[in-house]
Design a protein around this motif. Structure first.
Motif, PDB file in Angstrom:
ATOM      1  N   PHE A  43       0.805  -1.229   0.000  1.00 47.05           N
ATOM      2  CA  PHE A  43       0.000   0.000   0.000  1.00 47.05           C
ATOM      3  C   PHE A  43       0.835   1.276   0.000  1.00 47.05           C
ATOM      4  CE2 PHE A  43      -2.267   3.441   2.098  1.00 47.05           C
ATOM      5  CZ  PHE A  43      -3.300   3.623   1.188  1.00 47.05           C
ATOM      6  N   PRO A  44       1.814   1.428   0.903  1.00 46.43           N
ATOM      7  CA  PRO A  44       2.590   2.681   0.870  1.00 46.43           C
ATOM      8  C   PRO A  44       3.329   2.893  -0.444  1.00 46.43           C
ATOM      9  CG  PRO A  44       3.038   1.473   2.893  1.00 46.43           C
ATOM     10  CD  PRO A  44       2.227   0.564   2.008  1.00 46.43           C
ATOM     11  N   ILE A  45       3.754   1.823  -1.063  1.00 48.21           N
ATOM     12  CA  ILE A  45       4.460   1.939  -2.344  1.00 48.21           C
ATOM     13  C   ILE A  45       3.500   2.414  -3.427  1.00 48.21           C
ATOM     14  CG2 ILE A  45       5.661   0.618  -4.134  1.00 48.21           C
ATOM     15  CD1 ILE A  45       6.656  -1.213  -1.800  1.00 48.21           C
ATOM     16  N   ILE A  46       2.342   1.787  -3.502  1.00 49.47           N
ATOM     17  CA  ILE A  46       1.355   2.175  -4.513  1.00 49.47           C
ATOM     18  C   ILE A  46       0.828   3.581  -4.239  1.00 49.47           C
ATOM     19  CG2 ILE A  46      -0.972   1.645  -5.394  1.00 49.47           C
ATOM     20  CD1 ILE A  46      -0.239  -1.309  -5.076  1.00 49.47           C
ATOM     21  N   PHE A  47       0.672   3.938  -2.970  1.00 51.45           N
ATOM     22  CA  PHE A  47       0.182   5.267  -2.598  1.00 51.45           C
ATOM     23  C   PHE A  47       1.142   6.352  -3.092  1.00 51.45           C
ATOM     24  CE2 PHE A  47      -0.691   8.756   0.351  1.00 51.45           C
ATOM     25  CZ  PHE A  47      -2.071   8.818   0.269  1.00 51.45           C
ATOM     26  N   ALA A  48       2.435   6.194  -2.807  1.00 55.18           N
ATOM     27  CA  ALA A  48       3.414   7.197  -3.254  1.00 55.18           C
ATOM     28  C   ALA A  48       3.496   7.232  -4.776  1.00 55.18           C
ATOM     29  CB  ALA A  48       4.783   6.890  -2.647  1.00 55.18           C
ATOM     30  N   PHE A  49       3.488   6.077  -5.407  1.00 61.57           N
ATOM     31  CA  PHE A  49       3.523   6.019  -6.873  1.00 61.57           C
ATOM     32  C   PHE A  49       2.277   6.682  -7.463  1.00 61.57           C
ATOM     33  CE2 PHE A  49       2.406   3.906 -10.855  1.00 61.57           C
ATOM     34  CZ  PHE A  49       3.558   4.149 -11.591  1.00 61.57           C
ATOM     35  N   GLY A  50       1.129   6.390  -6.878  1.00 54.56           N
ATOM     36  CA  GLY A  50      -0.121   6.968  -7.363  1.00 54.56           C
ATOM     37  C   GLY A  50      -0.135   8.486  -7.256  1.00 54.56           C
ATOM     38  N   PHE A  51       0.417   9.026  -6.179  1.00 54.13           N
ATOM     39  CA  PHE A  51       0.474  10.477  -6.062  1.00 54.13           C
ATOM     40  C   PHE A  51       1.396  11.074  -7.107  1.00 54.13           C
ATOM     41  CE2 PHE A  51      -2.169  10.808  -2.447  1.00 54.13           C
ATOM     42  CZ  PHE A  51      -2.550  12.137  -2.426  1.00 54.13           C
ATOM     43  N   GLY A  52       2.460  10.367  -7.448  1.00 59.26           N
ATOM     44  CA  GLY A  52       3.327  10.831  -8.527  1.00 59.26           C
ATOM     45  C   GLY A  52       2.575  10.897  -9.843  1.00 59.26           C
ATOM     46  N   VAL A  53       1.746   9.918 -10.094  1.00 61.15           N
ATOM     47  CA  VAL A  53       0.928   9.912 -11.310  1.00 61.15           C
ATOM     48  C   VAL A  53      -0.078  11.069 -11.264  1.00 61.15           C
ATOM     49  CG1 VAL A  53      -0.800   8.611 -12.610  1.00 61.15           C
ATOM     50  CG2 VAL A  53       1.228   7.452 -11.736  1.00 61.15           C
ATOM     51  N   LEU A  54      -0.686  11.283 -10.107  1.00 57.57           N
ATOM     52  CA  LEU A  54      -1.664  12.372  -9.981  1.00 57.57           C
ATOM     53  C   LEU A  54      -1.028  13.747 -10.180  1.00 57.57           C
ATOM     54  CD1 LEU A  54      -3.894  11.144  -7.013  1.00 57.57           C
ATOM     55  CD2 LEU A  54      -4.493  11.248  -9.438  1.00 57.57           C
ATOM     56  N   VAL A  55       0.218  13.894  -9.737  1.00 56.65           N
ATOM     57  CA  VAL A  55       0.928  15.169  -9.942  1.00 56.65           C
ATOM     58  C   VAL A  55       0.959  15.507 -11.436  1.00 56.65           C
ATOM     59  CG1 VAL A  55       3.234  16.212  -9.901  1.00 56.65           C
ATOM     60  CG2 VAL A  55       2.317  15.114  -7.847  1.00 56.65           C
ATOM     61  N   LEU A  61      -0.864  14.015 -13.874  1.00 60.90           N
ATOM     62  CA  LEU A  61      -2.206  14.022 -14.446  1.00 60.90           C
ATOM     63  C   LEU A  61      -2.863  15.390 -14.270  1.00 60.90           C
ATOM     64  CD1 LEU A  61      -4.385  12.337 -15.862  1.00 60.90           C
ATOM     65  CD2 LEU A  61      -5.238  11.703 -13.588  1.00 60.90           C
ATOM     66  N   GLY A  62      -2.668  15.993 -13.109  1.00 55.67           N
ATOM     67  CA  GLY A  62      -3.205  17.325 -12.869  1.00 55.67           C
ATOM     68  C   GLY A  62      -2.657  18.351 -13.856  1.00 55.67           C
ATOM     69  N   LEU A  63      -1.382  18.242 -14.162  1.00 55.32           N
ATOM     70  CA  LEU A  63      -0.787  19.168 -15.132  1.00 55.32           C
ATOM     71  C   LEU A  63      -1.256  18.871 -16.548  1.00 55.32           C
ATOM     72  CD1 LEU A  63       2.949  19.635 -14.099  1.00 55.32           C
ATOM     73  CD2 LEU A  63       1.055  21.225 -13.838  1.00 55.32           C
ATOM     74  N   ALA A  64      -1.279  17.594 -16.906  1.00 55.25           N
ATOM     75  CA  ALA A  64      -1.618  17.214 -18.281  1.00 55.25           C
ATOM     76  C   ALA A  64      -3.066  17.536 -18.619  1.00 55.25           C
ATOM     77  CB  ALA A  64      -1.345  15.731 -18.495  1.00 55.25           C
ATOM     78  N   LEU A  65      -3.963  17.409 -17.654  1.00 58.28           N
ATOM     79  CA  LEU A  65      -5.363  17.740 -17.918  1.00 58.28           C
ATOM     80  C   LEU A  65      -5.573  19.242 -18.018  1.00 58.28           C
ATOM     81  CD1 LEU A  65      -7.288  15.196 -15.674  1.00 58.28           C
ATOM     82  CD2 LEU A  65      -7.047  15.194 -18.154  1.00 58.28           C
ATOM     83  N   ARG A  66      -4.778  19.997 -17.293  1.00 58.67           N
ATOM     84  CA  ARG A  66      -4.893  21.455 -17.355  1.00 58.67           C
ATOM     85  C   ARG A  66      -4.374  21.986 -18.688  1.00 58.67           C
ATOM     86  NH1 ARG A  66      -0.912  25.072 -14.213  1.00 58.67           N
ATOM     87  NH2 ARG A  66       0.123  24.714 -16.136  1.00 58.67           N
ATOM     88  N   ASP A  67      -3.277  21.410 -19.149  1.00 61.19           N
ATOM     89  CA  ASP A  67      -2.656  21.875 -20.387  1.00 61.19           C
ATOM     90  C   ASP A  67      -2.337  20.662 -21.262  1.00 61.19           C
ATOM     91  OD1 ASP A  67      -1.219  23.016 -22.410  1.00 61.19           O
ATOM     92  OD2 ASP A  67       0.036  24.227 -21.089  1.00 61.19           O
ATOM     93  N   PRO A  68      -3.160  20.385 -22.269  1.00 58.98           N
ATOM     94  CA  PRO A  68      -2.948  19.194 -23.105  1.00 58.98           C
ATOM     95  C   PRO A  68      -1.590  19.168 -23.802  1.00 58.98           C
ATOM     96  CG  PRO A  68      -5.079  20.192 -23.560  1.00 58.98           C
ATOM     97  CD  PRO A  68      -4.352  21.115 -22.645  1.00 58.98           C
ATOM     98  N   ARG A  69      -0.936  20.329 -23.943  1.00 59.28           N
ATOM     99  CA  ARG A  69       0.397  20.335 -24.555  1.00 59.28           C
ATOM    100  C   ARG A  69       1.384  19.528 -23.725  1.00 59.28           C
ATOM    101  NH1 ARG A  69       1.738  26.435 -24.936  1.00 59.28           N
ATOM    102  NH2 ARG A  69       1.035  26.174 -22.802  1.00 59.28           N
ATOM    103  N   ILE A  70       1.172  19.485 -22.413  1.00 62.77           N
ATOM    104  CA  ILE A  70       2.070  18.706 -21.550  1.00 62.77           C
ATOM    105  C   ILE A  70       1.915  17.222 -21.849  1.00 62.77           C
ATOM    106  CG2 ILE A  70       2.544  18.051 -19.151  1.00 62.77           C
ATOM    107  CD1 ILE A  70       1.847  20.944 -18.401  1.00 62.77           C
ATOM    108  N   ALA A  71       0.683  16.765 -22.009  1.00 62.48           N
ATOM    109  CA  ALA A  71       0.461  15.358 -22.354  1.00 62.48           C
ATOM    110  C   ALA A  71       1.083  15.046 -23.708  1.00 62.48           C
ATOM    111  CB  ALA A  71      -1.029  15.037 -22.357  1.00 62.48           C
TER     112      ALA A  71
END
Length: 143
Positions: free
Chosen positions: A109-121, A123-133
């Motif tokens: 769980f702690p491993i997936i939690f930290a990894f998941g937050f990295g993905v969310l970091v 994802l938040g940028l990519a959804l705001r600005d599609p150029r990042i994706a």
């Protein structure tokens, strides 16, 4: 090379829908609130956090420094002009958290939690600005 150079407009990016900026704001707010809370609890030396840090082999003084580092990275992530730098630094921070949990055999769980937050970091940028994706998944020109 700055953020604007990296994110030059491209005709290959799909147009974004109206819900994407709102979703990005929700994800980014959630990430920022959690990371700020985590950083602050380390800086003020909250007892349960210090106990958890000691179980991981992190001294209280080191935990305060880690908390300050997390707050700095999170602040850079919040500022639009430095958001990419903040995301890169948070990725490194969260990668370190994953590595620490793997080395300490903390469980899945702690491993997936930290990894998941990295993905969310990101994802938040990519959804705001599609150029990042587009920039992240850009394929090299075919040869």
């Amino acid at each position: 090379m700055n953020q604007d150079t990296i994110l030059q407009p491209s005709g290959h990016c799909a147009p974004s829908c109206k819900a994407m900026p709102k979703t990005a704001a929700v994800i980014k707010s959630m990430v920022v609130l959690f990371l700020a809370f985590d950083g602050i609890t380390k800086v003020i030396r909250l007892a349960p956090v210090m106990e958890a840090c000691q179980k991981m082999g992190i001294s209280p003084d080191m935990a305060v420094g880690i908390g300050l580092l997390l707050l700095l990275c999170t602040a850079l992530y919040v500022i639009p002009r430095t958001a990419i730098l903040g995301a890169v630094l948070l990725t490194g921070y969260l990668g370190g958290a994953v590595a620490t949990h793997v080395l300490q055999h903390s469980g899945t769980f702690p491993i997936i939690f930290a990894f998941g937050f990295g993905v969310l970091v990101w994802l938040g940028l990519a959804l705001r600005d599609p150029r990042i994706a587009c920039w992240m998944f850009k394929r090299p020109a075919s040869v």
